[in-house]
Design an enzyme around this catalytic site. Structure first.
Site, PDB file in Angstrom:
ATOM      1  CB  SER A 131      -0.960  -0.042   1.195  1.00 35.91           C
ATOM      2  OG  SER A 131      -1.869   1.034   1.159  1.00 35.91           O
ATOM      3  CG  HIS A 189      -5.765  -0.184  -1.471  1.00 37.61           C
ATOM      4  ND1 HIS A 189      -4.861   0.546  -2.217  1.00 37.61           N
ATOM      5  CD2 HIS A 189      -5.260  -0.250  -0.223  1.00 37.61           C
ATOM      6  CE1 HIS A 189      -3.850   0.895  -1.435  1.00 37.61           C
ATOM      7  NE2 HIS A 189      -4.074   0.424  -0.220  1.00 37.61           N
TER       8      HIS A 189
END
Length: 276
Positions: free
Chosen positions: A60, A163
């Site tokens: 991430s 996401h």
């Protein structure tokens, strides 16, 4: 390093030292704070460690740290982008009440089918029996009421459904912020969260990490590439623990060190020297 952290604090307009040492959990839960803090902490400990890794990957927001360690971005460019990323994702998260839940165990196909059935997104497919689902709070409540068989659900303390499609506006803002940057090509094998691929073009990697804000993280694929690359040791930068935990289950035989405090630096150096 104190001067370095002071300069980085000015760059992101946050007191990174205070947030990293004295702030409480609620203060750093704000993603506009947490993201710059994570990248700065990772870059700082990497500088102290002085390692030159053969393979680099970030999970991430850690992709920005990885990009800097591989020479795609300068530390200052990475921090400038993470400031914009954190602020944009915080703004996107405020539009709709969303969240994330970790799904541990169960049959992966069954878990993914249940996530899809409830309109959620498999935001992180982490491997080792762990998938993180993201979506609206209503969707998550319905999912909790009808969980996948043999799976355990753990709500995550995050600001929103990262996401997922809920972050689409943050992608646009991050792309604007990156428009003036000319990235370098990576000096190490640099893995992408999108599919675990080793990316050889700096420009492509930056485009991938921009799009990754609203798309799932495939850490399982990154670990599969690590195995294919013959990785024998993994050092997880500050704040370490999560990724080495996954590696212990999915990358058997790989030596791991999670950097959590200065006391862990000797163990990391031992792994680097092959003495661990």
């Amino acid at each position: 390093m104190a001067d370095r952290m002071s300069a980085w604090s000015d760059l992101v307009d946050l007191d990174l030292v205070a947030y990293g040492t004295t702030a409480d959990a609620e203060a750093i839960r704000d993603t506009a704070v947490a993201q710059p803090l994570l990248v700065a902490a990772g870059l700082a400990v990497a500088e102290v460690l002085g390692a030159s890794p053969a393979v680099v990957a970030g999970h991430s927001v850690g992709e920005l740290t990885a990009a800097a360690l591989a020479g795609v971005l300068t530390p200052e460019q990475a921090l400038t982008l993470v400031r914009e990323r954190g602020q944009a994702m915080a703004k996107a998260a405020a539009v709709t009440e969303t969240g994330m839940v970790a799904v541990l165990g169960g049959v992966e196909d069954d878990v993914l089918a249940a996530i899809d059935r409830h309109g959620l997104t498999p935001a992180n497919i982490n491997g080792a029996g762990q998938i993180v689902a993201g979506g609206t709070l209503a969707q998550l409540e319905a999912f909790k009421a009808e969980p996948p068989a043999r799976a355990r659900l753990i709500p995550l303390s995050v600001a929103g459904a990262f996401h997922t499609v809920h972050m689409a506006t943050a992608v646009d803002r991050l792309r604007e912020a990156a428009a003036g940057i000319t990235p370098g090509d990576p000096s190490a094998v640099l893995l992408s969260n999108a599919d675990g691929a080793a990316v050889t073009s700096g420009a492509e990697f930056v485009e991938r990490l921009i799009n990754q804000v609203a798309n799932p993280v495939r850490w399982d694929a990154c670990m599969a590439t690590m195995a294919a690359q013959g990785v024998t040791a993994m050092i997880e930068l500050l704040p370490g623990g999560t990724l080495t935990g996954l590696a212990k289950r999915a990358l058997r035989g790989v030596a791991t060190v999670a950097l959590k405090t200065p006391d862990d630096l000797d163990a990391a150096r031992g792994v680097l020297s092959g003495s661990a």
